[in-house]
Scaffold this motif. Sequence first.
Motif, PDB file in Angstrom:
ATOM      1  N   THR A 175      61.344  48.295  -1.238  1.00 19.60           N
ATOM      2  CA  THR A 175      60.699  46.983  -1.152  1.00 19.60           C
ATOM      3  C   THR A 175      61.507  46.145  -0.176  1.00 19.60           C
ATOM      4  OG1 THR A 175      59.884  47.130  -3.420  1.00 19.60           O
ATOM      5  CG2 THR A 175      60.054  44.912  -2.444  1.00 19.60           C
ATOM      6  N   PHE A 176      60.829  45.630   0.815  1.00 16.82           N
ATOM      7  CA  PHE A 176      61.476  44.747   1.800  1.00 16.82           C
ATOM      8  C   PHE A 176      61.232  43.308   1.384  1.00 16.82           C
ATOM      9  CE2 PHE A 176      62.420  47.866   5.105  1.00 16.82           C
ATOM     10  CZ  PHE A 176      61.612  48.922   4.724  1.00 16.82           C
ATOM     11  N   PHE A 177      62.288  42.529   1.442  1.00 14.06           N
ATOM     12  CA  PHE A 177      62.152  41.120   1.048  1.00 14.06           C
ATOM     13  C   PHE A 177      62.961  40.267   2.025  1.00 14.06           C
ATOM     14  CE2 PHE A 177      63.688  37.680  -2.020  1.00 14.06           C
ATOM     15  CZ  PHE A 177      62.572  36.886  -1.790  1.00 14.06           C
ATOM     16  N   PHE A 178      62.231  39.562   2.894  1.00 13.38           N
ATOM     17  CA  PHE A 178      62.883  38.739   3.919  1.00 13.38           C
ATOM     18  C   PHE A 178      62.616  37.266   3.637  1.00 13.38           C
ATOM     19  CE2 PHE A 178      61.778  42.512   6.826  1.00 13.38           C
ATOM     20  CZ  PHE A 178      62.932  43.186   6.455  1.00 13.38           C
ATOM     21  N   GLU A 179      63.682  36.528   3.609  1.00 15.92           N
ATOM     22  CA  GLU A 179      63.581  35.102   3.317  1.00 15.92           C
ATOM     23  C   GLU A 179      63.654  34.299   4.611  1.00 15.92           C
ATOM     24  OE1 GLU A 179      66.931  33.669   1.137  1.00 15.92           O
ATOM     25  OE2 GLU A 179      66.009  31.723   0.733  1.00 15.92           O
ATOM     26  N   GLY A 180      63.086  33.076   4.576  1.00 18.07           N
ATOM     27  CA  GLY A 180      63.114  32.213   5.762  1.00 18.07           C
ATOM     28  C   GLY A 180      63.786  30.881   5.514  1.00 18.07           C
ATOM     29  N   GLU A 181      64.559  30.806   4.435  1.00 17.81           N
ATOM     30  CA  GLU A 181      65.212  29.514   4.115  1.00 17.81           C
ATOM     31  C   GLU A 181      66.674  29.693   3.730  1.00 17.81           C
ATOM     32  OE1 GLU A 181      62.696  28.241   0.863  1.00 17.81           O
ATOM     33  OE2 GLU A 181      61.397  27.098   2.208  1.00 17.81           O
ATOM     34  N   GLU A 182      67.274  30.828   4.128  1.00 17.25           N
ATOM     35  CA  GLU A 182      68.644  31.092   3.693  1.00 17.25           C
ATOM     36  C   GLU A 182      69.606  30.072   4.267  1.00 17.25           C
ATOM     37  OE1 GLU A 182      72.595  32.849   3.147  1.00 17.25           O
ATOM     38  OE2 GLU A 182      71.708  32.229   5.035  1.00 17.25           O
ATOM     39  N   GLU A 183      69.335  29.628   5.497  1.00 18.91           N
ATOM     40  CA  GLU A 183      70.238  28.681   6.157  1.00 18.91           C
ATOM     41  C   GLU A 183      69.963  27.238   5.764  1.00 18.91           C
ATOM     42  OE1 GLU A 183      72.669  29.889   7.435  1.00 18.91           O
ATOM     43  OE2 GLU A 183      72.256  31.735   8.513  1.00 18.91           O
ATOM     44  N   SER A 184      69.013  27.024   4.893  1.00 20.64           N
ATOM     45  CA  SER A 184      68.712  25.644   4.497  1.00 20.64           C
ATOM     46  C   SER A 184      68.608  25.522   2.980  1.00 20.64           C
ATOM     47  CB  SER A 184      67.418  25.173   5.173  1.00 20.64           C
ATOM     48  OG  SER A 184      66.366  26.069   4.921  1.00 20.64           O
ATOM     49  N   GLY A 185      69.404  26.323   2.272  1.00 21.78           N
ATOM     50  CA  GLY A 185      69.526  26.128   0.833  1.00 21.78           C
ATOM     51  C   GLY A 185      68.509  26.860  -0.016  1.00 21.78           C
ATOM     52  N   SER A 186      67.648  27.660   0.592  1.00 22.77           N
ATOM     53  CA  SER A 186      66.711  28.513  -0.162  1.00 22.77           C
ATOM     54  C   SER A 186      65.931  27.782  -1.243  1.00 22.77           C
ATOM     55  CB  SER A 186      67.491  29.672  -0.821  1.00 22.77           C
ATOM     56  OG  SER A 186      68.115  30.468   0.148  1.00 22.77           O
ATOM     57  N   PRO A 187      65.304  26.645  -0.948  1.00 24.29           N
ATOM     58  CA  PRO A 187      64.609  25.893  -1.999  1.00 24.29           C
ATOM     59  C   PRO A 187      63.469  26.668  -2.654  1.00 24.29           C
ATOM     60  CG  PRO A 187      64.083  25.009   0.186  1.00 24.29           C
ATOM     61  CD  PRO A 187      65.229  25.959   0.365  1.00 24.29           C
ATOM     62  N   SER A 188      62.841  27.597  -1.934  1.00 25.64           N
ATOM     63  CA  SER A 188      61.687  28.302  -2.515  1.00 25.64           C
ATOM     64  C   SER A 188      62.079  29.608  -3.179  1.00 25.64           C
ATOM     65  CB  SER A 188      60.660  28.613  -1.412  1.00 25.64           C
ATOM     66  OG  SER A 188      60.350  27.452  -0.674  1.00 25.64           O
TER      67      SER A 188
END
Lengths: 463, 463
Positions: B152-165
Amino acid sequence: MSLDDVLGRIDADLPTAIDRLMELIRIPSISTDPAYAAECDRAADWLVADLASIGITAEKRVTPGRPMVVGHISADRPDAPHVLFYGHYDVQPVDPLNLWTSPPFEPVIEDTANGKVIRGRGSSDDKGQLMTFVEACRAWKAVHGSLPCRITFFFEGEEESGSPSLVPFLKAHADELKADIALVCDTSMVARGVPSIAAQLRGMLKDEFTIVGPRIDLHSGHYGGPGLNPLRELSRIVTSFYDQDTGRVAVEGFYEGVQEVPADQLRQWQNCGFDEQDYLTSVGYSQAHGEKAYSTLEQQWARPTLEVNGLWGGYNGAGSKTVIPSQAHCKITCRLVGDQDPDKLRIAIRKHVESRLSPDAKVIWDNDLEGSKASVMNIARPEMEAARAALSDEWGREAVFTGMGGSIPVVGFFKSILGLDSMLVGYANEDDAIHSPNEKYDVQSFHKGIRSWARILDALTAK
Amino acid sequence: MSLDDVLGRIDADLPTAIDRLMELIRIPSISTDPAYAAECDRAADWLVADLASIGITAEKRVTPGRPMVVGHISADRPDAPHVLFYGHYDVQPVDPLNLWTSPPFEPVIEDTANGKVIRGRGSSDDKGQLMTFVEACRAWKAVHGSLPCRITFFFEGEEESGSPSLVPFLKAHADELKADIALVCDTSMVARGVPSIAAQLRGMLKDEFTIVGPRIDLHSGHYGGPGLNPLRELSRIVTSFYDQDTGRVAVEGFYEGVQEVPADQLRQWQNCGFDEQDYLTSVGYSQAHGEKAYSTLEQQWARPTLEVNGLWGGYNGAGSKTVIPSQAHCKITCRLVGDQDPDKLRIAIRKHVESRLSPDAKVIWDNDLEGSKASVMNIARPEMEAARAALSDEWGREAVFTGMGGSIPVVGFFKSILGLDSMLVGYANEDDAIHSPNEKYDVQSFHKGIRSWARILDALTAK
């Protein structure tokens, strides 16, 4: 013909005097912005023409920056005193424009709780103040056919942008500008309706430095802990500027040349009408925060400061950034009093900072900043007492010798370059919002200001 | 077909793999700045398409912030292990832009003393690292026609801004994201060429506050002395965060939950290849500046910090402005270790600040900031030893279990929400300048990183 005739003429001419002032305000002579250079030229031309209309020989004088205006008129008798009158025709920028209730360069007369005001940029600082003297001369000349003093008019166009051309111009034209005393109209009254002669001004020292820690910005995960943070370093150094218990500046030698205010002067200040409560609460303070051993007025007028005007480094955008920045920046200004020497103080401050740096921290200084000593007026001169009596007559309240927290560098240069003492009389009120949106000048300031100058001219030449 | 065929394919495909990475770097997916929201979307779309090109079923998933990318692919046999691979496609802001030697989003290959590098924002953190795993899967699939693990691939787009979601998303999709173990590629090697598995991470607490002094900006002539200056106030409070003698954080209760590093672990760390001299001198330090009682490596990996990441107020333009500003601003982050509780610490820090405010000073807190506890990995799992052997084979040097100064909050959430242990393997070097100008990723990191993942996939599925 008598002084009363001149005062009557001033009263009768007030509407046209206001019209003339409004014409001058309509010229957006912002000196700090090169886009307005032609407007500064236009303001200088307007003044030359206006002085000429009174019979004063006036010229616009080119400088590397904005032009000066110089005018001369002789007196009705050869042994009359010779005064140099100084004002500035340039104004501050108008931003934030959206906070103005009417366009800054379209002056209007408005009714307020304190009476009618003229609203517009420069209405108070310094076009309105400058014109009080010009209008007094116009009325005197109209009534008497000549003036009681020999007068040199000297209007600057760069006061709001650091006066870069002032010193070279004064040096180059020292012979032409010399007089017995300088009259400067660029100050406020200590309280509404209290005529004031500013007897001391604080001087100014500016400096700026950058603390450099790591060679580059660092990630606070990789370097948080071992890494020297220049923001922390700068905070520690700024904190070390002050003695937290007494509120004194803790830089070694800082108070060298600072004298205590004589007891009789302190007594005068205590009764000068300064509203300490209003001064503090109007900006959100419940108390004064300076040196604990001194009154609020002394802190403002007679004590030196070391102020941080800007401090920045690291990330200041939205959200967070886990950075240990490479650099931290600090702008400071000192207000100087007594005989404090800006050049010696600059060395003392730099030594203070350098001796407190951690290993691996460096400091870089901005070298392009000037200083000026404090000015204490010579209130023993007979002109001072004469003016004080004249102002007391006009305002129906004893005029006071006040201090001033600000700096008017031209006063120091008149002394050092022309050998001239200055007398600072102004009619601005503290609520004039100079340098801010909605600048205004009370019609009362303008009207009674003109009348005050007529009385002062009369007093200076009384036999 | 064998592992060697996959490694050969990886070697042959390296140029096109670099081209793909450069395409991804060209998308300026800065997550902290809303102006770049569309670019984050574009990066997510790019990844969905790239996964699909390998035969992975992938989707962009909308969140209240930046989208997630989730992909699934089954293994060549039903009893194969199931791994969740995590990376992030968002990047840090690029300021100060003037320090970049080439535009941050126009990646270039450069020769350096340590070999070729790919320069550009995100080349290392985390686009380059993320793509090492994707490329390993691509090569494996090309050679074998299928993958040896269910992934399962899981890529986040908010790691550099505190991961609010992140937390809401993990909770909402827990069933879909569950696996046997999480593989995370967002860490560095402890030294150049030393393959590393991060066994402990520091946690993170963020906060931001504004000190408010006067109601409006004040003129330092008029208020300098009596006026409370929030910049001076902020400097004093920042300074009070630290004990100057020991280097410890002086906030009451700060060290609650902090344990000493066991002696055998300390011994391992001493022999892990960490080059203290290089770590310090490469960024301009001659010594470590943290807690004096601890080694440099302990300061970085095992001790908590309170760091100022941004500090600003007053005038920062050219020249000087004689202002006492109304406000001063401060951004801080803490790195947490052991059992430090971010929620309790936030309260302690706020109390520290509030109890030190001068009369007439107020503090306003930014309330929109999260915290995460420190993480310690389960190195007893068999996958850990298998990966260590695989990494040792690839790099010709025994792989080590290291600590880490940074924070990867997702690891804690994988454990608490999905019940997943994580294995953190990354190929970044300490000189990659992540979060700084001129970020780069060594071509060696990228190439051997891809090969390393292929070896790890092989080791995880060895019978």
